[in-house]
Each structure stands twice: as C-alpha cells, then as structure tokens.
Scaffold this motif. Structure first.
Motif, PDB file in Angstrom:
ATOM      1  N   TYR A 182      87.616  37.552  -9.382  1.00 32.20           N
ATOM      2  CA  TYR A 182      86.673  38.651  -9.590  1.00 32.20           C
ATOM      3  C   TYR A 182      85.294  38.291  -9.064  1.00 32.20           C
ATOM      4  CZ  TYR A 182      84.082  42.371 -11.896  1.00 32.20           C
ATOM      5  OH  TYR A 182      83.267  43.441 -12.154  1.00 32.20           O
ATOM      6  N   VAL A 183      84.813  37.108  -9.416  1.00 32.26           N
ATOM      7  CA  VAL A 183      83.480  36.670  -8.970  1.00 32.26           C
ATOM      8  C   VAL A 183      83.462  36.505  -7.460  1.00 32.26           C
ATOM      9  CG1 VAL A 183      81.815  34.758  -9.085  1.00 32.26           C
ATOM     10  CG2 VAL A 183      82.893  35.619 -11.180  1.00 32.26           C
ATOM     11  N   THR A 184      84.498  35.913  -6.904  1.00 29.51           N
ATOM     12  CA  THR A 184      84.575  35.740  -5.454  1.00 29.51           C
ATOM     13  C   THR A 184      84.584  37.100  -4.755  1.00 29.51           C
ATOM     14  OG1 THR A 184      85.822  33.696  -5.762  1.00 29.51           O
ATOM     15  CG2 THR A 184      85.923  34.715  -3.585  1.00 29.51           C
ATOM     16  N   TYR A 189      83.443  39.904  -5.867  1.00 26.25           N
ATOM     17  CA  TYR A 189      82.149  40.555  -6.061  1.00 26.25           C
ATOM     18  C   TYR A 189      81.153  40.111  -4.989  1.00 26.25           C
ATOM     19  CZ  TYR A 189      77.641  41.734  -8.079  1.00 26.25           C
ATOM     20  OH  TYR A 189      76.357  42.195  -8.285  1.00 26.25           O
ATOM     21  N   TYR A 190      81.079  38.811  -4.761  1.00 23.19           N
ATOM     22  CA  TYR A 190      80.119  38.312  -3.782  1.00 23.19           C
ATOM     23  C   TYR A 190      80.546  38.576  -2.351  1.00 23.19           C
ATOM     24  CZ  TYR A 190      77.286  36.195  -7.393  1.00 23.19           C
ATOM     25  OH  TYR A 190      76.469  36.006  -8.469  1.00 23.19           O
ATOM     26  N   HIS A 222      82.299  41.295  -1.289  1.00 23.02           N
ATOM     27  CA  HIS A 222      82.202  42.737  -1.021  1.00 23.02           C
ATOM     28  C   HIS A 222      80.902  43.359  -1.512  1.00 23.02           C
ATOM     29  CE1 HIS A 222      86.322  42.755   0.344  1.00 23.02           C
ATOM     30  NE2 HIS A 222      86.690  42.135  -0.753  1.00 23.02           N
ATOM     31  N   LYS A 223      79.944  42.529  -1.818  1.00 26.40           N
ATOM     32  CA  LYS A 223      78.657  43.012  -2.321  1.00 26.40           C
ATOM     33  C   LYS A 223      77.946  43.804  -1.219  1.00 26.40           C
ATOM     34  CE  LYS A 223      74.511  41.112  -4.439  1.00 26.40           C
ATOM     35  NZ  LYS A 223      73.843  39.863  -4.826  1.00 26.40           N
ATOM     36  N   CYS A 224      77.424  44.975  -1.588  1.00 23.16           N
ATOM     37  CA  CYS A 224      76.706  45.806  -0.617  1.00 23.16           C
ATOM     38  C   CYS A 224      75.355  45.174  -0.315  1.00 23.16           C
ATOM     39  CB  CYS A 224      76.506  47.232  -1.155  1.00 23.16           C
ATOM     40  SG  CYS A 224      78.048  48.107  -1.380  1.00 23.16           S
ATOM     41  N   LYS A 225      74.973  45.224   0.964  1.00 21.05           N
ATOM     42  CA  LYS A 225      73.690  44.631   1.360  1.00 21.05           C
ATOM     43  C   LYS A 225      72.572  45.639   1.305  1.00 21.05           C
ATOM     44  CE  LYS A 225      75.809  41.182   4.194  1.00 21.05           C
ATOM     45  NZ  LYS A 225      75.928  40.558   5.450  1.00 21.05           N
TER      46      LYS A 225
END
Length: 75
Positions: free
Chosen positions: A65-67, A69-70, A72-75
C-alpha cells in the motif's frame, strides 16, 4: 562432547509392513529444542502458524500500500 546412546530395533516377522524404530537418548534437551517443541508442535504450534500467516499478510499488504501510494502519487 559425549557420545549419544542409540538403539535401533527391527521387527521382521510375517507382517507385510516392516517396522523400524530408532531411540536416541540424550542427557538433556537443548534450549532451542525445547523452544521448538513448545511453540512449533501441537495445538499451540498450529495457532502460532496461523498468527504468523496473518501478521505476514498484513505486513506485505501495508508495504504494498505504501509503495503503491508513493509510486502513483499525483505530482
């Protein structure tokens, strides 16, 4: 180290199945062996394996989940 006493018994006879049993006697079980026998066998061993599986599932889930999240995090 002291040698261990062991005995091997063979019961032949007319049975279709041969039975061989080995008895090894040690003066005292080691701490690791007692720990293994207590936590890895019987009902307690089964419960420990179930708990270990659930904990491992959640650890892998949280790391994923954490991986994700980082990554696919929107810029």
């Amino acid at each position: 180290m002291e040698p261990q006493e062991s005995a091997v018994q063979y019961s032949g006879g007319n049975n279709s199945q041969d039975e061989v049993s080995k008895n090894v006697s040690t003066p005292e079980s080691s701490g690791c062996e007692q720990f293994y026998n207590k936590l890895c066998t019987g009902k307690l061993g089964i419960a420990m394996k179930v708990v270990d599986g659930i904990v491992l599932f959640w650890v892998i889930f949280i790391v994923g989940y954490v991986t994700g999240y980082y990554i696919h995090k929107c810029k």
